[in-house]
Scaffold this motif. Structure first.
Motif, PDB file in Angstrom:
ATOM      1  N   GLU A 162       0.822  -1.216   0.000  1.00  0.00           N
ATOM      2  CA  GLU A 162       0.000   0.000   0.000  1.00  0.00           C
ATOM      3  C   GLU A 162       0.857   1.267   0.000  1.00  0.00           C
ATOM      4  N   MET A 163       2.102   1.148   0.416  1.00  0.00           N
ATOM      5  CA  MET A 163       3.011   2.295   0.318  1.00  0.00           C
ATOM      6  C   MET A 163       3.183   2.721  -1.136  1.00  0.00           C
ATOM      7  N   ARG A 164       3.291   1.757  -2.041  1.00  0.00           N
ATOM      8  CA  ARG A 164       3.440   2.066  -3.461  1.00  0.00           C
ATOM      9  C   ARG A 164       2.176   2.740  -4.005  1.00  0.00           C
ATOM     10  N   ILE A 165       1.011   2.315  -3.515  1.00  0.00           N
ATOM     11  CA  ILE A 165      -0.242   2.936  -3.958  1.00  0.00           C
ATOM     12  C   ILE A 165      -0.275   4.406  -3.524  1.00  0.00           C
ATOM     13  N   PHE A 166       0.162   4.679  -2.297  1.00  0.00           N
ATOM     14  CA  PHE A 166       0.161   6.062  -1.781  1.00  0.00           C
ATOM     15  C   PHE A 166       1.179   6.930  -2.529  1.00  0.00           C
ATOM     16  N   ARG A 167       2.376   6.393  -2.753  1.00  0.00           N
ATOM     17  CA  ARG A 167       3.403   7.175  -3.457  1.00  0.00           C
ATOM     18  C   ARG A 167       2.998   7.471  -4.899  1.00  0.00           C
ATOM     19  N   GLY A 168       2.327   6.525  -5.543  1.00  0.00           N
ATOM     20  CA  GLY A 168       1.933   6.714  -6.932  1.00  0.00           C
ATOM     21  C   GLY A 168       0.605   7.425  -7.101  1.00  0.00           C
ATOM     22  N   ALA A 169      -0.020   7.838  -6.005  1.00  0.00           N
ATOM     23  CA  ALA A 169      -1.308   8.549  -6.051  1.00  0.00           C
ATOM     24  C   ALA A 169      -2.348   7.744  -6.837  1.00  0.00           C
ATOM     25  N   GLU A 170      -2.428   6.451  -6.534  1.00  0.00           N
ATOM     26  CA  GLU A 170      -3.384   5.590  -7.206  1.00  0.00           C
ATOM     27  C   GLU A 170      -4.696   5.530  -6.414  1.00  0.00           C
ATOM     28  N   GLY A 171      -5.751   5.128  -7.071  1.00  0.00           N
ATOM     29  CA  GLY A 171      -7.044   4.995  -6.410  1.00  0.00           C
ATOM     30  C   GLY A 171      -7.577   6.353  -5.953  1.00  0.00           C
ATOM     31  N   ASP A 172      -8.118   6.365  -4.752  1.00  0.00           N
ATOM     32  CA  ASP A 172      -8.668   7.613  -4.218  1.00  0.00           C
ATOM     33  C   ASP A 172      -7.601   8.664  -3.963  1.00  0.00           C
ATOM     34  N   PHE A 173      -6.352   8.263  -3.828  1.00  0.00           N
ATOM     35  CA  PHE A 173      -5.278   9.237  -3.611  1.00  0.00           C
ATOM     36  C   PHE A 173      -5.109  10.171  -4.812  1.00  0.00           C
ATOM     37  N   GLY A 174      -5.518   9.740  -5.987  1.00  0.00           N
ATOM     38  CA  GLY A 174      -5.348  10.546  -7.185  1.00  0.00           C
ATOM     39  C   GLY A 174      -6.581  11.328  -7.588  1.00  0.00           C
ATOM     40  N   ARG A 175      -7.613  11.312  -6.767  1.00  0.00           N
ATOM     41  CA  ARG A 175      -8.812  12.082  -7.098  1.00  0.00           C
ATOM     42  C   ARG A 175      -8.502  13.572  -7.172  1.00  0.00           C
ATOM     43  N   VAL A 176      -9.332  14.284  -7.938  1.00  0.00           N
ATOM     44  CA  VAL A 176      -9.139  15.733  -8.082  1.00  0.00           C
ATOM     45  C   VAL A 176      -9.307  16.426  -6.727  1.00  0.00           C
ATOM     46  N   THR A 177     -10.314  16.005  -5.967  1.00  0.00           N
ATOM     47  CA  THR A 177     -10.526  16.618  -4.645  1.00  0.00           C
ATOM     48  C   THR A 177      -9.395  16.281  -3.678  1.00  0.00           C
ATOM     49  N   ALA A 178      -8.846  15.057  -3.796  1.00  0.00           N
ATOM     50  CA  ALA A 178      -7.732  14.680  -2.924  1.00  0.00           C
ATOM     51  C   ALA A 178      -6.497  15.518  -3.224  1.00  0.00           C
ATOM     52  N   ILE A 179      -6.252  15.772  -4.510  1.00  0.00           N
ATOM     53  CA  ILE A 179      -5.098  16.607  -4.891  1.00  0.00           C
ATOM     54  C   ILE A 179      -5.307  18.036  -4.406  1.00  0.00           C
ATOM     55  N   ALA A 180      -6.549  18.542  -4.503  1.00  0.00           N
ATOM     56  CA  ALA A 180      -6.819  19.920  -4.076  1.00  0.00           C
ATOM     57  C   ALA A 180      -6.733  20.085  -2.568  1.00  0.00           C
ATOM     58  N   ASP A 181      -7.042  19.011  -1.828  1.00  0.00           N
ATOM     59  CA  ASP A 181      -7.062  19.102  -0.363  1.00  0.00           C
ATOM     60  C   ASP A 181      -5.727  18.752   0.285  1.00  0.00           C
ATOM     61  N   ARG A 182      -4.708  18.454  -0.498  1.00  0.00           N
ATOM     62  CA  ARG A 182      -3.421  18.072   0.088  1.00  0.00           C
ATOM     63  C   ARG A 182      -2.835  19.181   0.965  1.00  0.00           C
ATOM     64  N   ASP A 183      -2.992  20.427   0.535  1.00  0.00           N
ATOM     65  CA  ASP A 183      -2.389  21.547   1.253  1.00  0.00           C
ATOM     66  C   ASP A 183      -3.368  22.287   2.149  1.00  0.00           C
ATOM     67  N   THR A 184      -4.640  21.940   2.106  1.00  0.00           N
ATOM     68  CA  THR A 184      -5.645  22.681   2.873  1.00  0.00           C
ATOM     69  C   THR A 184      -6.253  21.872   4.009  1.00  0.00           C
ATOM     70  N   MET A 185      -6.194  20.568   3.928  1.00  0.00           N
ATOM     71  CA  MET A 185      -6.796  19.708   4.943  1.00  0.00           C
ATOM     72  C   MET A 185      -5.724  19.169   5.872  1.00  0.00           C
ATOM     73  N   LEU A 186      -6.077  18.969   7.132  1.00  0.00           N
ATOM     74  CA  LEU A 186      -5.136  18.377   8.083  1.00  0.00           C
ATOM     75  C   LEU A 186      -4.756  16.973   7.616  1.00  0.00           C
ATOM     76  N   PRO A 187      -3.493  16.569   7.806  1.00  0.00           N
ATOM     77  CA  PRO A 187      -3.039  15.270   7.272  1.00  0.00           C
ATOM     78  C   PRO A 187      -3.868  14.082   7.755  1.00  0.00           C
ATOM     79  N   ASP A 188      -4.215  14.058   9.050  1.00  0.00           N
ATOM     80  CA  ASP A 188      -4.987  12.912   9.542  1.00  0.00           C
ATOM     81  C   ASP A 188      -6.402  12.895   8.960  1.00  0.00           C
ATOM     82  N   GLU A 189      -7.004  14.077   8.791  1.00  0.00           N
ATOM     83  CA  GLU A 189      -8.327  14.137   8.171  1.00  0.00           C
ATOM     84  C   GLU A 189      -8.257  13.768   6.687  1.00  0.00           C
ATOM     85  N   TRP A 190      -7.172  14.159   6.043  1.00  0.00           N
ATOM     86  CA  TRP A 190      -7.000  13.807   4.622  1.00  0.00           C
ATOM     87  C   TRP A 190      -6.925  12.297   4.458  1.00  0.00           C
ATOM     88  N   TRP A 191      -6.180  11.634   5.329  1.00  0.00           N
ATOM     89  CA  TRP A 191      -6.082  10.177   5.265  1.00  0.00           C
ATOM     90  C   TRP A 191      -7.431   9.528   5.595  1.00  0.00           C
TER      91      TRP A 191
END
Length: 467
Positions: A251-280
């Motif tokens: 699953e580390m590779r999935i997170f590093r490669g921004a696969e699945g839900d990690f690559g969603r448009v909203t996930a990319i937009a919230d990387r810098d605005t949402m708290l890390p634990d809430e983002w996860w």
């Protein structure tokens, strides 16, 4: 504490222990405060503040030239008081220098005294302001990190590693031309404390789990060693479950490669605005095992401020005078007070105040205000100061009038008490009349004393040194 942490880790292999990050930064600032440059500059600056805050006319002029701003401000912790005070004084550099060469200062009666002339020399010292600027340049990044660590707004585990390294890089950048004089001693103090206290894999894992850092390729290339830290955390977390360890590394590779839900448009937009634990919690469903570990790591506190706050609160409630409270009653009082403070804090301000050693902050700040040998003014000197003050200023006139009234009440009260003591000593046949008079004197004395206590606070700023 360190030995106890090591024993706990040895007893429970899956347990991680790390010291208080705020304490580590406080120790760094304490070590920096022992440098000769800092000690001499702090001593020089404290002489300026002592003179200003112990003389009413200079203090009044200072507030005029600084537009009402004080040159002393509260610090996040008592260890940072000296550095925050130097930053505040340096901010008012032009105002203070303008004040001592202004017509208002030169025409004031106090400007002719020896202490005033020494104060002018201190303010116009070019070397002091140069050293003050240097100290502010290397202390300001560390104070910022301290505020991040002690913030109540967000868990700091995902920011400690990156914040401290950014502070070190900023100090290196600011002192490229002063490596031997300033940069090397400062960086040495930081590295010693970091290697001894905060160089933990848990902080590296928090940095790695933070999506703001993970998807910044340049940043991850500079701190690629954090990958080793996250692997160590995974191995300890899943030590007795090889299948879980294998799933986590996948699953580390999935997170590093921004696969699945990690690559969603909203996930990319919230990387810098949402708290890390809430983002996860929101976008980590593609890696459920890693999501659980990431939330655990990023939700950890890295400061003992909450514990210190509770200890201070219980010490205030369970004192020597009030030590018979039942356990449940004491818990209820602490609960009410803690929530009342949180509610008041959220209503009045969003600024974070550090509760570590809160009781000692005021005591530590006395070095910046109290004089070693405060002078005592006689009546003629006080009258001379009055004539030099602005007559139309209502605040000063009211303070002077209140001070005179309180002083006269003190004198009358002392005279009445002395007369009462003389009558008791002489005795006499009129025993009943003496008793009644003593009662009247005692009653009036209590009223005068209570009046003085009620009005003393309004004139303290103007008579602090004289008393």
């Amino acid at each position: 504490m360190v030995l106890a942490g090591k024993k706990l880790e040895a007893e429970f292999p899956s347990l991680y222990w790390s010291p208080c990050a705020a304490l580590c930064l406080n120790l760094i600032l304490t070590d920096l405060g022992k440098l000769d440059l800092v000690k001499e500059t702090v001593d020089h600056a404290s002489k300026i503040t002592r003179y200003l805050y112990n003389h009413c006319n200079p203090l009044y002029l200072m507030r005029q030239f600084t537009d009402g701003h004080e040159i002393l401000r509260s610090a996040p912790t008592r260890f940072a008081t000296n550095f925050v005070a130097l930053q505040s004084i340096h901010k008012q550099k032009d105002a203070l220098r303008t004040m001592v060469i202004s017509k208002e200062w030169t025409s004031a009666p106090c400007a002719k005294e020896a202490k005033a002339r020494n104060f002018v020399d201190l303010v116009l010292d070019q070397k002091f302001w140069k050293d003050c600027a240097s100290i502010c340049n290397f202390s300001e990044p560390l104070v910022r990190v301290l505020r991040i660590v002690d913030s109540d707004e967000r868990p700091a585990m995902g920011y400690v590693f990156g914040a401290l390294h950014c502070a070190v890089e900023e100090i290196e950048k600011r002192f490229q031309k002063k490596k031997r004089a300033i940069q090397q001693p400062v960086l040495k103090a930081i590295e010693e404390r970091w290697d001894k206290h905060l160089n933990k894999n848990l902080h590296a894992a928090g940095f790695w789990f933070n999506p703001t850092n993970q998807y910044d390729k340049e940043l991850m290339s500079r701190y690629h060693t954090t990958t080793s830290g996250i692997i160590d955390v995974i191995e300890r977390y899943a030590a007795k479950d090889p299948a879980l360890c294998k799933a986590l590394t996948k699953e580390m590779r999935i997170f590093r490669g921004a696969e699945g839900d990690f690559g969603r448009v909203t996930a990319i937009a919230d990387r810098d605005t949402m708290l890390p634990d809430e983002w996860w919690l929101t976008y980590g469903c593609s890696a459920p095992n890693l999501q659980k570990l990431a939330i655990r790591v990023l939700s950890q506190t890295c400061s003992a401020s909450g514990c210190e706050r509770n200890w201070s609160l219980f010490e205030h409630i369970h004192s020597k005078k009030r030590n018979r409270l039942e356990h449940q009653v004491m818990n209820d009082i602490a609960y009410v007070q803690c929530n009342s403070r949180l509610e008041q804090k959220s209503q009045l301000s969003k600024r974070n105040y550090d509760p570590i050693c809160l009781e000692d902050i005021g005591k530590f700040a006395e070095d910046w205000i109290l004089e070693d040998d405060p002078q005592v003014l006689n009546v003629e000197e006080i009258e001379r100061y009055r004539k030099g003050l602005v007559p139309n200023d209502k605040e000063i006139c009211n303070a002077i009038a209140m001070n005179d009234e309180a002083r006269w009440i003190d004198e009358d009260y002392e005279n009445d008490m002395n007369a009462s003591q003389e009558n008791e000593h002489n005795g006499g046949g009129e025993e009943e009349d003496h008793t009644d008079a003593g009662r009247v004197d005692e009653h009036n004395g209590d009223e005068d004393d209570s009046f003085y206590e009620e009005n003393r606070g309004s004139v303290t700023d103007w008579t602090f040194e004289y008393r």
